[in-house]
Design an enzyme around this catalytic site. Structure first.
Site, PDB file in Angstrom:
ATOM      1  N   TYR A 197       0.817  -1.218   0.000  1.00  0.00           N
ATOM      2  CA  TYR A 197       0.000   0.000   0.000  1.00  0.00           C
ATOM      3  C   TYR A 197       0.853   1.270   0.000  1.00  0.00           C
ATOM      4  O   TYR A 197       0.370   2.335   0.417  1.00  0.00           O
ATOM      5  CB  TYR A 197      -0.966  -0.023   1.186  1.00  0.00           C
ATOM      6  CG  TYR A 197      -2.103  -1.020   1.004  1.00  0.00           C
ATOM      7  CD1 TYR A 197      -3.092  -0.801   0.044  1.00  0.00           C
ATOM      8  CD2 TYR A 197      -2.185  -2.178   1.767  1.00  0.00           C
ATOM      9  CE1 TYR A 197      -4.135  -1.716  -0.147  1.00  0.00           C
ATOM     10  CE2 TYR A 197      -3.229  -3.103   1.591  1.00  0.00           C
ATOM     11  CZ  TYR A 197      -4.200  -2.846   0.630  1.00  0.00           C
ATOM     12  OH  TYR A 197      -5.227  -3.748   0.445  1.00  0.00           O
ATOM     13  N   HIS A 224      -9.514  -7.248  -1.727  1.00  0.00           N
ATOM     14  CA  HIS A 224      -8.683  -6.413  -2.605  1.00  0.00           C
ATOM     15  C   HIS A 224      -8.876  -6.875  -4.034  1.00  0.00           C
ATOM     16  O   HIS A 224      -9.032  -8.073  -4.286  1.00  0.00           O
ATOM     17  CB  HIS A 224      -7.201  -6.567  -2.225  1.00  0.00           C
ATOM     18  CG  HIS A 224      -6.268  -6.010  -3.268  1.00  0.00           C
ATOM     19  ND1 HIS A 224      -6.013  -4.662  -3.366  1.00  0.00           N
ATOM     20  CD2 HIS A 224      -5.574  -6.608  -4.270  1.00  0.00           C
ATOM     21  CE1 HIS A 224      -5.172  -4.459  -4.387  1.00  0.00           C
ATOM     22  NE2 HIS A 224      -4.896  -5.625  -4.946  1.00  0.00           N
ATOM     23  N   GLU A 249       1.544  -7.997  -8.161  1.00  0.00           N
ATOM     24  CA  GLU A 249       0.965  -8.496  -6.916  1.00  0.00           C
ATOM     25  C   GLU A 249       0.895 -10.023  -6.909  1.00  0.00           C
ATOM     26  O   GLU A 249       1.173 -10.665  -5.886  1.00  0.00           O
ATOM     27  CB  GLU A 249      -0.433  -7.890  -6.728  1.00  0.00           C
ATOM     28  CG  GLU A 249      -0.396  -6.383  -6.475  1.00  0.00           C
ATOM     29  CD  GLU A 249      -1.740  -5.670  -6.615  1.00  0.00           C
ATOM     30  OE1 GLU A 249      -1.755  -4.428  -6.543  1.00  0.00           O
ATOM     31  OE2 GLU A 249      -2.767  -6.346  -6.801  1.00  0.00           O
TER      32      GLU A 249
HETATM   33  N1  UDP Z   1      -9.028   2.658   2.742  1.00  0.00           N
HETATM   34  C1  UDP Z   1      -9.363   3.214   3.969  1.00  0.00           C
HETATM   35  N2  UDP Z   1      -9.922   4.464   4.008  1.00  0.00           N
HETATM   36  C2  UDP Z   1     -10.170   5.190   2.881  1.00  0.00           C
HETATM   37  C3  UDP Z   1      -9.819   4.623   1.635  1.00  0.00           C
HETATM   38  C4  UDP Z   1      -9.259   3.359   1.600  1.00  0.00           C
HETATM   39  O1  UDP Z   1      -9.154   2.589   5.014  1.00  0.00           O
HETATM   40  O2  UDP Z   1     -10.685   6.320   2.966  1.00  0.00           O
HETATM   41  C5  UDP Z   1      -8.416   1.319   2.698  1.00  0.00           C
HETATM   42  C6  UDP Z   1      -9.400   0.240   2.210  1.00  0.00           C
HETATM   43  O3  UDP Z   1      -9.110  -0.978   2.904  1.00  0.00           O
HETATM   44  C7  UDP Z   1      -9.050   0.154   0.732  1.00  0.00           C
HETATM   45  C8  UDP Z   1      -7.528   0.332   0.777  1.00  0.00           C
HETATM   46  O4  UDP Z   1      -7.330   1.322   1.772  1.00  0.00           O
HETATM   47  O5  UDP Z   1      -9.456  -1.072   0.173  1.00  0.00           O
HETATM   48  C9  UDP Z   1      -6.899   0.776  -0.525  1.00  0.00           C
HETATM   49  O6  UDP Z   1      -7.558   1.951  -0.949  1.00  0.00           O
HETATM   50  P1  UDP Z   1      -7.935   2.141  -2.499  1.00  0.00           P
HETATM   51  O7  UDP Z   1      -8.348   3.553  -2.676  1.00  0.00           O
HETATM   52  O8  UDP Z   1      -6.837   1.617  -3.351  1.00  0.00           O
HETATM   53  O9  UDP Z   1      -9.257   1.234  -2.643  1.00  0.00           O
HETATM   54  P2  UDP Z   1      -9.511  -0.138  -3.422  1.00  0.00           P
HETATM   55  O10 UDP Z   1      -8.640  -0.149  -4.639  1.00  0.00           O
HETATM   56  O11 UDP Z   1      -9.180  -1.255  -2.457  1.00  0.00           O
HETATM   57  O12 UDP Z   1     -10.975  -0.107  -3.763  1.00  0.00           O
HETATM   58 MG    MG Z   2      -6.650   0.264  -4.903  1.00  0.00          MG
END
Ligand code: UDP
Ligand code: MG
Length: 139
Positions: free
Chosen positions: A51, A117, A128
């Site tokens: 991340y 994910h 990944e």
């Molecule tokens: N996340 C969070 N708060 C936020 C946005 C994201 O805790 O406001 C966490 C959530 O677990 C998310 C991960 O960070 O799945 C990665 O964020 P991303 O924006 O990449 O979302 P995704 O691709 O998983 O939909």
């Molecule tokens: Mg993402």
């Protein structure tokens, strides 16, 4: 290079709540073939690297704690248009905004603990997947 594979993790909340079977059933019923799959646990360094793109975001510390607190299911999935179709199947990051019937709508509790994910590009899917699986673990 465009591929037909994506990478997923069933996050610690999904494993804790006994949702592995329910989520895998949704995935396979939606036409994805399982190329690789295992129960594993991210180290702090793994989660921080995975991340890293979010390292400046306010939720980064909590995200790393959450993702390392217990086992996950890591998997590589195959289907035509896999990355985009899997993102559609899992639904919006915030389960409150995820469409009815999507995995996050059905199995996620909050924007942080959101069950699964899904890779956001073919390039990241390959990176990944290769992080978690050797060639002899992909079928
Ligand atoms: N996340 C969070 N708060 C936020 C946005 C994201 O805790 O406001 C966490 C959530 O677990 C998310 C991960 O960070 O799945 C990665 O964020 P991303 O924006 O990449 O979302 P995704 O691709 O998983 O939909
Ligand atoms: Mg993402």
């Amino acid at each position: 290079m465009v591929t037909n594979k994506t990478f997923t993790m069933l996050k610690p909340d999904s494993v804790e709540k006994g949702n592995i079977g329910g989520i895998v059933e949704k995935i396979t019923a939606s036409g994805f073939r399982i190329v690789a799959m295992k129960l594993t646990q991210l180290t702090k360094a793994d989660a921080e690297a995975f991340y890293a793109v979010h390292s400046e975001r306010p939720f980064y510390g909590e995200l790393v704690t959450y993702m390392t607190r217990g086992p996950i299911v890591a998997a590589i999935l195959e289907k035509e248009n896999a990355v985009e179709d899997f993102r559609t199947l899992i639904g919006a990051t915030n389960p409150a905004e995820a469409v009815e019937g999507t995995i996050r709508n059905m199995f996620a509790d909050s924007i942080s603990e959101n069950a699964v994910h899904g890779s956001d590009s073919d390039e990241n899917a390959a990176i990944e997947g290769a992080f978690h699986f050797s060639g002899r673990e992909m079928f």
